[in-house]
Design a protein around this motif. Structure first.
Motif, mmCIF file in Angstrom:
data_model
loop_
_atom_site.group_PDB
_atom_site.id
_atom_site.type_symbol
_atom_site.label_atom_id
_atom_site.label_comp_id
_atom_site.label_asym_id
_atom_site.label_seq_id
_atom_site.Cartn_x
_atom_site.Cartn_y
_atom_site.Cartn_z
ATOM 1 N N TYR A 10 0.809 -1.216 0.000
ATOM 2 C CA TYR A 10 0.000 0.000 0.000
ATOM 3 C C TYR A 10 0.844 1.270 0.000
ATOM 4 O O TYR A 10 0.487 2.257 -0.637
ATOM 5 N N LEU A 70 -5.591 -0.819 -4.672
ATOM 6 C CA LEU A 70 -4.664 0.254 -4.306
ATOM 7 C C LEU A 70 -5.334 1.618 -4.436
ATOM 8 O O LEU A 70 -5.138 2.504 -3.597
ATOM 9 N N LYS A 73 -7.633 2.162 -1.530
ATOM 10 C CA LYS A 73 -6.863 2.518 -0.331
ATOM 11 C C LYS A 73 -6.471 3.988 -0.377
ATOM 12 O O LYS A 73 -6.538 4.697 0.642
#
Length: 450
Positions: A10, A70, A73
């Motif tokens: 991340y 991703l 996030k």
């Protein structure tokens, strides 16, 4: 080559490929440092497939879903504040250093009481006391991202390697002629580098416990060192006003970075290993090309010594902390000062970005830490509760826990956890005793295995 699985990272965004080659398991990283929530995942997938033969048609949809995860996030809001949870007891003598493991579930503390202690972050339970040093335990680190080993450097001139799970001492590294004040694992967790007041750095083999190399050439104390994210280079900063870049494989110095007119306070590689930033007591920071050793920019503006400097995890931004009571954020590309962070009433000794890169955290001698917005420069929160000068601050990997520590014996170490916007500004945990600098952030996130 046969692809085995993907690992999601991340911060900074990326996808790790784990594959077999010649009977050995290997990894490679697809860095997505410029990824944004609005990027087209299909276009990005096409670019990745052009340059990476391991991403076949049968794997394409998996990679697309990882890109979307991703982006999700990145799109999560980061407007939480930090609140109180519990109080802990720690060392009977002053603390010197604090470091999280990769997940943030554990942290370690070094102390003048000659021990290092391992703590569970959530419960505040002491898991292990690492005993054996004969003087102050000053430099400490987990071997992130693995988190199964701990290295401790001491004023007794030795470094020890420990099992993080059991507290067993694997090796004692002997050879320095003066205090060890900084250390770091390489990303592969096969080497430990130590810097000493004897003006040298040393490399140690994690498996055998043997000394691999002594890096000589500095004429004064080595107070800062850092591996790049590939692990093929090490940079050292010294009180002799110079910085050295070392080739890890050959153990040779490839460049000496000359230009500062004062002691070096900190050194750091950016994520893609192309740049090095250095902070100095000469009131400036300098940006250097790692390949050529050329100085590409001098970052000016501070009126007093620069006490700390760091990149964000993407490598796009640089933050500086100064004895003049201000912090600054610079562009690593244009070298322009983007923000001046003003509000502290004393010198700022430590600065760091949140893993997301949206916040800056500063620690000051005015007994407070402050949380700043990277886009606007606004102070979002003042973390109060210490009764002495704050010497250190650090986020965990998820950015939802902060540690702040004080320098003096009468002070404390506080943990802050991210909670809802309405909660009060109070510490999560209180460990009596002062604390020093902290270890760098981990480099990989294996929580997203698919």
């Amino acid at each position: 080559m046969k692809l085995k699985r993907f690992l999601l990272r991340y911060y900074p965004p990326g996808i790790i490929l784990e594959y077999d080659k010649g009977g050995y398991s290997r990894t490679k990283s697809i860095d997505l440092l410029d990824l944004t929530p609005g990027a087209n995942p299909d276009e990005l997938l096409a670019e990745i497939r052009q340059s990476e033969p391991l991403i076949t048609e049968s794997r394409a949809e998996q990679v697309k879903q990882l890109i979307i995860r991703l982006q999700q996030k990145q799109g999560q809001q980061d407007h939480h504040r930090f609140c109180f949870s519990k109080e802990l007891k720690a060392h009977i003598l002053p603390l010197t250093n604090v470091a999280f493991d990769k997940s943030g579930s554990r942290f370690i503390t070094g102390s003048y009481d000659r021990t290092c202690r391992v703590w569970d972050t959530a419960s505040g339970t002491e898991l292990h006391t690492l005993e054996g040093h004969r003087n102050v335990v000053y430099a400490i680190a987990f071997n992130n991202p693995y988190g199964d080993k701990i290295a401790t450097g001491s004023f007794d001139k030795t470094c020890k390697l420990w099992c993080a799970e059991t507290g067993k001492c694997f090796h004692t590294f002997r050879g320095h002629r003066a205090e060890i004040v900084c250390l770091s694992f390489n990303p592969q967790s096969t080497l430990v580098a130590t810097g000493s007041m004897d003006a040298t750095a040393k490399l140690w083999d994690v498996e055998t416990g043997e000394e691999v190399a002594t890096l000589t050439g500095h004429t004064a104390e080595v107070l800062s060192l850092c591996f790049n994210t590939v692990g093929n280079q090490l940079v050292t900063g010294s009180f002799d006003h110079t910085v050295a870049i070392w080739d890890v494989a050959s153990r040779q110095r490839v460049h000496t970075l000359i230009g500062h007119r004062g002691e070096i306070s900190n050194v750091q590689f950016n994520w893609d290993c192309s740049l090095i930033v250095t902070g100095s007591m000469d009131k400036t920071c300098k940006l250097w090309e790692a390949v050529s050793g050329k100085c590409v920019a001098t970052l000016v503006g501070h009126k007093e010594e620069v006490l700390d400097v760091c990149f964000d995890l993407s490598g796009h931004l640089i933050a500086t902390a100064s004895a003049d009571g201000t912090a600054r954020v610079f562009s690593a590309t244009t070298h322009q000062c983007l923000l001046i962070l003003e509000g502290h009433d004393g010198e700022i000794s430590k600065i760091c970005f949140s893993p997301q890169g949206t916040r800056v955290l500063t620690a000051s001698s005015d007994k407070t830490a402050r949380l700043w917005d990277v886009l606007s420069g606004a102070c979002l929160q003042v973390l109060e509760g210490h009764t002495d000068e704050i010497f250190s601050c650090v986020f965990n990997y998820e950015g939802d826990t902060i540690i702040t520590g004080v320098l003096k014996q009468s002070g404390s170490l506080l943990l802050w956890t991210r909670w809802s916007d309405w909660c009060r500004h109070r510490p999560v945990a209180l460990l009596h005793g002062p604390a020093g600098a902290v270890a760098p952030f981990p480099t990989a996130d294996q929580s997203g295995t698919c």
